[in-house]
Write a protein that holds these residues in place. Structure first.
Motif, PDB file in Angstrom:
ATOM      1  N   ALA A   1       0.781  -1.385  -0.153  1.00 37.89           N
ATOM      2  CA  ALA A   1      -0.128   0.047   0.059  1.00 37.89           C
ATOM      3  C   ALA A   1       0.981   1.278  -0.211  1.00 37.89           C
ATOM      4  O   ALA A   1       0.503   2.352  -0.673  1.00 37.89           O
ATOM      5  CB  ALA A   1      -1.052  -0.044   1.258  1.00 37.89           C
ATOM      6  N   LEU A   2       1.899   1.066   0.673  1.00 37.70           N
ATOM      7  CA  LEU A   2       2.740   2.376   0.862  1.00 37.70           C
ATOM      8  C   LEU A   2       3.616   2.494  -0.528  1.00 37.70           C
ATOM      9  O   LEU A   2       3.972   3.617  -0.877  1.00 37.70           O
ATOM     10  CB  LEU A   2       3.959   2.234   2.023  1.00 37.70           C
ATOM     11  CG  LEU A   2       3.128   2.219   3.433  1.00 37.70           C
ATOM     12  CD1 LEU A   2       4.392   2.130   4.585  1.00 37.70           C
ATOM     13  CD2 LEU A   2       2.844   3.698   3.628  1.00 37.70           C
ATOM     14  N   MET A   3       3.852   1.621  -1.330  1.00 38.82           N
ATOM     15  CA  MET A   3       4.462   1.612  -2.672  1.00 38.82           C
ATOM     16  C   MET A   3       3.828   1.644  -3.920  1.00 38.82           C
ATOM     17  O   MET A   3       4.363   1.812  -4.992  1.00 38.82           O
ATOM     18  CB  MET A   3       5.407   0.313  -2.564  1.00 38.82           C
ATOM     19  CG  MET A   3       6.561   0.061  -1.767  1.00 38.82           C
ATOM     20  SD  MET A   3       7.721  -0.964  -1.895  1.00 38.82           S
ATOM     21  CE  MET A   3       6.802  -2.468  -1.953  1.00 38.82           C
ATOM     22  N   ALA A   4       2.364   1.797  -3.566  1.00 40.26           N
ATOM     23  CA  ALA A   4       1.382   2.010  -4.729  1.00 40.26           C
ATOM     24  C   ALA A   4       1.491   3.133  -5.400  1.00 40.26           C
ATOM     25  O   ALA A   4       1.825   4.308  -4.995  1.00 40.26           O
ATOM     26  CB  ALA A   4      -0.057   1.664  -4.151  1.00 40.26           C
ATOM     27  N   GLN A   5       1.469   2.756  -6.882  1.00 43.99           N
ATOM     28  CA  GLN A   5       1.444   4.132  -7.854  1.00 43.99           C
ATOM     29  C   GLN A   5       0.147   4.568  -7.919  1.00 43.99           C
ATOM     30  O   GLN A   5      -0.911   3.981  -7.728  1.00 43.99           O
ATOM     31  CB  GLN A   5       2.229   3.582  -8.900  1.00 43.99           C
ATOM     32  CG  GLN A   5       3.440   3.056  -9.086  1.00 43.99           C
ATOM     33  CD  GLN A   5       4.747   3.927  -8.771  1.00 43.99           C
ATOM     34  OE1 GLN A   5       4.359   5.192  -9.016  1.00 43.99           O
ATOM     35  NE2 GLN A   5       5.359   3.671  -8.437  1.00 43.99           N
ATOM     36  N   PRO A   6      -0.248   5.922  -8.276  1.00 45.60           N
ATOM     37  CA  PRO A   6       0.849   6.915  -8.545  1.00 45.60           C
ATOM     38  C   PRO A   6       1.330   7.780  -7.144  1.00 45.60           C
ATOM     39  O   PRO A   6       0.820   7.355  -6.095  1.00 45.60           O
ATOM     40  CB  PRO A   6       0.316   7.980  -9.102  1.00 45.60           C
ATOM     41  CG  PRO A   6      -1.202   7.787  -8.968  1.00 45.60           C
ATOM     42  CD  PRO A   6      -1.289   6.314  -8.622  1.00 45.60           C
ATOM     43  N   GLU A   7       2.530   8.480  -7.222  1.00 44.18           N
ATOM     44  CA  GLU A   7       3.021   8.978  -5.982  1.00 44.18           C
ATOM     45  C   GLU A   7       3.314   8.083  -4.769  1.00 44.18           C
ATOM     46  O   GLU A   7       2.443   8.352  -3.629  1.00 44.18           O
ATOM     47  CB  GLU A   7       2.304  10.220  -5.387  1.00 44.18           C
ATOM     48  CG  GLU A   7       2.160  11.259  -6.757  1.00 44.18           C
ATOM     49  CD  GLU A   7       1.091  12.227  -6.527  1.00 44.18           C
ATOM     50  OE1 GLU A   7       0.673  12.374  -5.410  1.00 44.18           O
ATOM     51  OE2 GLU A   7       0.824  13.160  -7.311  1.00 44.18           O
ATOM     52  N   PRO A   8       4.029   7.042  -4.790  1.00 43.27           N
ATOM     53  CA  PRO A   8       4.321   6.391  -3.689  1.00 43.27           C
ATOM     54  C   PRO A   8       4.903   6.714  -2.686  1.00 43.27           C
ATOM     55  O   PRO A   8       5.503   7.775  -2.542  1.00 43.27           O
ATOM     56  CB  PRO A   8       5.300   5.204  -4.267  1.00 43.27           C
ATOM     57  CG  PRO A   8       5.876   5.704  -5.306  1.00 43.27           C
ATOM     58  CD  PRO A   8       5.072   6.727  -5.802  1.00 43.27           C
TER      59      PRO A   8
END
Length: 169
Positions: free
Chosen positions: A144-151
């Motif tokens: 969830a923290l690395m999800a795109q856009p704008e991780p």
């Protein structure tokens, strides 16, 4: 090792008669059944399974006279937070919703670790439950923290690994 032990005289059976004097326990691994008769306890698995053992810590989280939701509050708390996360995700807040789902699993692992009885939150052994809830919760939170856009979280070596495995150059 076969040792014979006699039941102490003067004890009464559940029926009230003094018949325990003639009971003989032949094995050191014998244990009394519900009627007080000795029975052999074996470590072999039975040919047909008759029952399943409750997981360690699988007892009620509240007294037996409490209503069912109160007895199972740990699993209801985890399911409620995970359901809220799915609802938030359905309304368009993907990152926040998946963070709530991951936090629910991490909370389940923490409850499993801290509380002696967690009801239906106990699935397997305490160690297995803690590791499973912890790993799944951590992976969901990290994704969830690395999800795109704008991780919100960027791990540099993952980007390089992705470009190395996907590109043909």
């Amino acid at each position: 090792m076969s040792a014979e032990h006699r039941a102490p005289s003067g004890q009464e059976t559940p029926d009230g008669d003094e018949a325990l004097e003639d009971l003989t326990v032949r094995d050191p691994v014998s244990a009394p059944d519900a009627e007080g008769r000795p029975r052999r306890v074996t470590r072999r698995f039975p040919l047909f399974t008759k029952d399943t053992a409750r997981p360690e810590g699988g007892g009620r989280a509240a007294p037996g006279d409490a209503p069912a939701p109160a007895r199972q509050w740990p699993v209801l708390a985890v399911l409620g937070l995970a359901g809220l996360g799915l609802l938030v995700t359905a309304f368009g807040q993907f990152r926040l919703g998946t963070l709530l789902v991951g936090a629910a699993l991490l909370g389940g692992g923490a409850l499993r670790w801290l509380l002696p009885d967690v009801g239906m939150l106990a699935v397997r052994s305490r160690f297995t439950d803690i590791v499973t809830y912890g790993l799944l919760g951590t992976v969901i939170v990290l994704l969830a923290l690395m999800a795109q856009p704008e991780p919100w979280l960027q791990i540099p070596f993952l980007k390089d690994t992705l470009h190395f495995t996907v590109t043909s150059e």
